[in-house]
Design an enzyme around this catalytic site. Structure first.
Site, PDB file in Angstrom:
ATOM      1  CB  THR A  57     -53.783  62.514   7.892  1.00  0.00           C
ATOM      2  OG1 THR A  57     -56.364  62.770   8.515  1.00  0.00           O
ATOM      3  CG2 THR A  57     -54.698  61.953   5.746  1.00  0.00           C
ATOM      4  CE1 TYR A  70     -59.041  60.727   6.140  1.00  0.00           C
ATOM      5  CE2 TYR A  70     -57.377  60.338   8.270  1.00  0.00           C
ATOM      6  CZ  TYR A  70     -58.253  60.951   7.238  1.00  0.00           C
ATOM      7  OH  TYR A  70     -58.181  62.684   8.453  1.00  0.00           O
ATOM      8  CB  SER A 103     -54.471  67.161  15.037  1.00  0.00           C
ATOM      9  OG  SER A 103     -55.516  67.331  14.706  1.00  0.00           O
ATOM     10  CB  THR A 136     -54.514  68.858   8.754  1.00  0.00           C
ATOM     11  OG1 THR A 136     -55.607  68.223   8.608  1.00  0.00           O
ATOM     12  CG2 THR A 136     -53.230  68.321   7.961  1.00  0.00           C
ATOM     13  CG  ASP A 137     -58.794  67.982  12.357  1.00  0.00           C
ATOM     14  OD1 ASP A 137     -58.870  68.613  10.622  1.00  0.00           O
ATOM     15  OD2 ASP A 137     -59.933  67.202  13.067  1.00  0.00           O
ATOM     16  CE  LYS A 209     -58.536  70.622   7.340  1.00  0.00           C
ATOM     17  NZ  LYS A 209     -58.471  69.023   8.363  1.00  0.00           N
TER      18      LYS A 209
HETATM   19  N1  ASP Z   1     -58.712  64.610  12.047  1.00  0.00           N
HETATM   20  C1  ASP Z   1     -57.573  64.498  11.428  1.00  0.00           C
HETATM   21  C2  ASP Z   1     -56.806  64.873  12.216  1.00  0.00           C
HETATM   22  O1  ASP Z   1     -56.452  66.218  12.320  1.00  0.00           O
HETATM   23  C3  ASP Z   1     -57.365  65.259   9.657  1.00  0.00           C
HETATM   24  C4  ASP Z   1     -55.605  65.711   9.025  1.00  0.00           C
HETATM   25  O2  ASP Z   1     -54.879  64.904   9.841  1.00  0.00           O
HETATM   26  O3  ASP Z   1     -55.462  65.296   7.807  1.00  0.00           O
HETATM   27  O4  ASP Z   1     -55.404  64.265  12.765  1.00  0.00           O
END
Ligand code: ASP
Length: 373
Positions: A57, A70, A103, A136-137, A209
């Site tokens: 993200t 997004y 991710s 973040t995942d 997380k």
């Molecule tokens: N689905 C995204 C990822 O992990 C979510 C994020 O980055 O916050 O790439």
């Protein structure tokens, strides 16, 4: 506990560099030359940060079709850096694109690529620190993986964002600024891999997380953040913990062995565990109930796995607390491993790395989980 505060030398250096340029441009003779000799060394002293972009993200852009939609991976590393005012005053940043994935699609191949590139950059003295932009995942998994395979004491800082660039509450620019600030800080030496999110610095072993959408999504429930960062300061509130790092080698064949996670629940039978055995898993991690519990049928299936030499680890589906040995399950008798404070996804990764390094004996695996080898 002592709390150290640093004043960012880099900011002063950059101010000095601006002075130097102004003086040279004005052509003020001896005075300019004097400033030049003083400042040239200051400019070269700016920390060198290698930024490795992987997607997520933080490199996404808001989708005009909806308030929360997004598209991730639209913005490349170099552009990300350009979008953060003042970041060039913290360090001299060289950006490289390693991948461009959400991710949820992070995989062994990218992990190995990251680890090799970081090793190379440090060995060749190309950088004083590395910052990795990441979704973040699974950021906690990549951080934990790297912490177990990297051997340098130079800092490696992972950073992501919960909101894409262009959204009303984009958190990426500040997170990236602070990640570079932490990476460039002399206090970060010897701390291995860290994750910076929302003004906090976390250690890979503990961070997880905890929220699907909130900007304050990350926590280290068993330990707390190891430090705090804002645009004016970096403060560590815990000493560096080295003992929890097992120095493991990357798999020679470029692939981590298969280790499955099975999620425990009421009415659980042993079928998923038996499927994992039949599919050739080299390890099974159970995201157990409470302190790593599961039904009698599931335990019997795990006994079948252990009898075949498959590494069996009991973890928990809860977000905090330890899974200790021999509490409700007789791990000694059954040949199981208790995950302690490692959640299922990190227990899986450590098991993969241990199996890849030829460590499958439950006693040795347990020692590695405890960080005592
Ligand atoms: N689905 C995204 C990822 O992990 C979510 C994020 O980055 O916050 O790439």
């Amino acid at each position: 506990m002592s709390i150290n505060t640093i004043n960012r030398k880099a900011l002063r250096l950059c101010g000095s560099a601006a002075l130097l340029i102004a003086a040279l441009a004005a052509g003020t003779g001896a005075q300019a030359a004097d400033v030049s000799s003083q400042q040239a060394s200051a400019v070269t002293a700016m920390p060198r940060v290698l930024l490795l972009a992987t997607g997520g993200t933080i490199s996404g852009t808001a989708d005009p079709r909806s308030a929360i939609g997004y598209n991730s991976g639209n913005v490349k590393g170099q552009e990300l850096v350009r979008g953060v005012p003042g970041i060039d005053k913290l360090a001299s940043i060289n950006a490289e694109q390693i991948s461009n994935v959400g991710s949820q699609d992070m995989n062994d191949k990218i992990w190995l690529q990251l680890a090799r590139r970081i090793d190379e950059a440090f060995e060749r003295n190309e950088a004083d620190a590395v910052v990795i932009t990441h979704g973040t995942d699974t950021i906690e998994e990549t951080a934990f993986f790297l912490n177990n395979v990297l051997h340098s004491d130079k800092p490696v800082v992972l950073v992501g964002s919960m909101r894409p660039g262009g959204s009303t509450s984009a958190d990426g620019p500040n997170n990236l600024y602070e990640a570079v600030e932490v990476a460039a800080s002399p206090q970060s030496r010897g701390r291995g891999v860290m994750v910076v999110m929302n003004d906090q610095i976390h250690a890979p072993r503990w961070i997880t997380k905890t929220n699907t959408t909130a900007v304050q999504a990350f926590a280290s429930p068993n330990a707390g953040a190891i430090g705090y960062v804002d645009p004016a300061s970096v403060r560590f509130v815990m000493p560096a913990v080295q003992s929890a790092r097992a120095a493991l080698s990357l798999p020679a064949n470029g692939q981590l062995p298969r280790v499955d996670i099975v999620y425990a629940h009421s009415n659980m039978d042993g079928r998923q565990i038996d499927h994992a055995i039949a599919d050739g898993a080299k390890g099974i991690v159970v995201a157990g109930e409470g302190d790593g519990d599961m039904s009698k049928e599931a335990l019997a299936a795990l006994d079948r796995a252990a009898a075949k030499g498959i590494v069996v680890v009991r973890s928990t589906r809860l977000v905090s607390g330890f899974v200790n040995r021999n509490v409700e399950v007789d791990d000694d008798k059954r040949g199981f491993v208790a995950s302690l404070d490692l959640n299922p996804q990190k227990a899986r990764l450590l098991t993969q790395l241990l199996v890849a390094n030829g460590v499958t004996d439950p006693f040795k695996v347990q020692q590695a989980f405890s960080g005592t080898w």
